[in-house]
Design a protein around this motif. Structure first.
Motif: not given
Length: 345
Positions: A75, A77, A83, A122-123, A130
């Protein structure tokens, strides 16, 4: 072509991908598929050859100058960003107005069905969420080509199947060219317009999923896509376009053109096309002993030990034949369903 020192990992690749096509690069680890993707993205230099996107040569351009974007398996990110900021990052770097960034990020959130998640980090997201954010971030610049490197590899089976459907739906809706790398045959068959099967740096076959499954043109493709029984033998007779082939396990038949008597060939037959009889069948001299039955819900898989000690697999929707483990049986099939494949010189 791409070489690392003396190791040539992509050889004489010549491929044309249609605009708006979903092309899957499929093959085992180390076959050159990810290297191919990285060359298109600009993360690897081409050893020789050209890469063109809509008629424009891009192989000498920096990654950020190419009209392509990549989605990775992990991913990638930014963990400290929301986001919203992850998706809008590329637009912010390009100094787009705040109103435009907000409008386009909101459009993307709608598209990936994550409206209401814009302020999460993200977490706080699941693997599938994700993945969708990573795809939205790659799509927000409206690239001409989206490159996806095993993007569903980190997800569990149920979520992976769900995301396969979503990705295909997204691609159809947007009409962007997708080049998708995977080593998962089932995923490749599910998600594609065409599949390029790679082996040792070479495209062995480029075709639709049904053609690759029903008419593989090399022994590798026949063995790599789905389950297959592959016999090595020699053509002993030609009857129109049906070949009589002698193998160590017995005499079999297959459809094929352009073969000669005495030629060494491979014959591939899918387990679902194999038939079994307690009586001899004309044109076939293939016998074996029923080894076991494996019940898999709607399908029964059976293994038969042939006289050359190889194992033949066949499958049925239910155990309809009247035989049991240890029985001696005759194997046959409709020659139209077996594929004759030229042996490599």
């Amino acid at each position: 072509e791409k070489s690392f020192g003396k190791n040539q990992v992509v050889k004489k690749m010549n491929i044309e991908i249609k605009q708006g096509e979903f092309l899957t690069l499929l093959g085992p680890s180390g076959c050159g598929k990810t290297t191919t993707l990285r060359m298109i993205a600009g993360f690897e230099e081409v050893t020789s050859g050209i890469i063109m996107v809509q008629g424009e040569s891009i192989e000498d351009k920096e990654p950020f100058e190419r009209d392509v974007n990549t989605v990775f398996q992990n991913y990638a990110l930014f963990p400290h960003m929301s986001v919203f900021d992850n998706i809008g990052y590329a637009l912010k770097i390009r100094k787009k107005p705040k109103e435009e960034i907000a409008r386009r990020v909101n459009e993307m959130l709608q598209l990936i069905q994550l409206k209401g998640y814009e302020n999460r980090k993200p977490d706080a997201l699941s693997g599938g969420q994700k993945q969708r954010v990573a795809i939205a971030r790659a799509l927000i610049n409206n690239p001409k080509v989206l490159l996806l490197d095993e993007p569903l590899g980190a997800l569990d089976l149920k979520l992976r199947k769900q995301m396969q459907v979503e990705l295909k739906r997204l691609q159809k809706k947007l009409g962007i060219t997708f080049v998708y790398v995977t080593h998962d045959q089932e995923e490749a068959l599910t998600m594609r317009d065409r599949i390029a099967v790679m082996n040792e740096g070479i495209i062995e076959q480029l075709a639709s999923p049904s053609e690759i499954y029903e008419r593989p043109i090399t022994k590798f493709v026949a063995g790599f896509i789905g389950e297959s029984n592959i016999f090595d033998g020699v053509v002993t007779e030609l009857q129109d376009d049906v070949l009589v082939v002698k193998t160590p396990a017995g005499t079999i038949r297959a459809k094929g053109k352009g073969f000669e008597v005495g030629e060494a060939i491979h014959v591939s037959i899918r387990p679902e096309y194999v038939k079994v009889s307690l009586e001899p069948v004309e044109g076939f001299d293939l016998t074996g002993t029923v080894k076991d039955f494996i019940y898999m819900g709607t399908v029964v898989k059976t293994a038969v030990n042939l006289k050359d000690q190889t194992e033949l697999k066949y499958s049925r929707f239910e155990k309809e034949e009247d035989f049991n483990e240890g029985d001696s049986v005759h194997i046959f099939w409709n020659p139209e369903k077996a594929v004759a494949i030229k042996a490599k010189k």
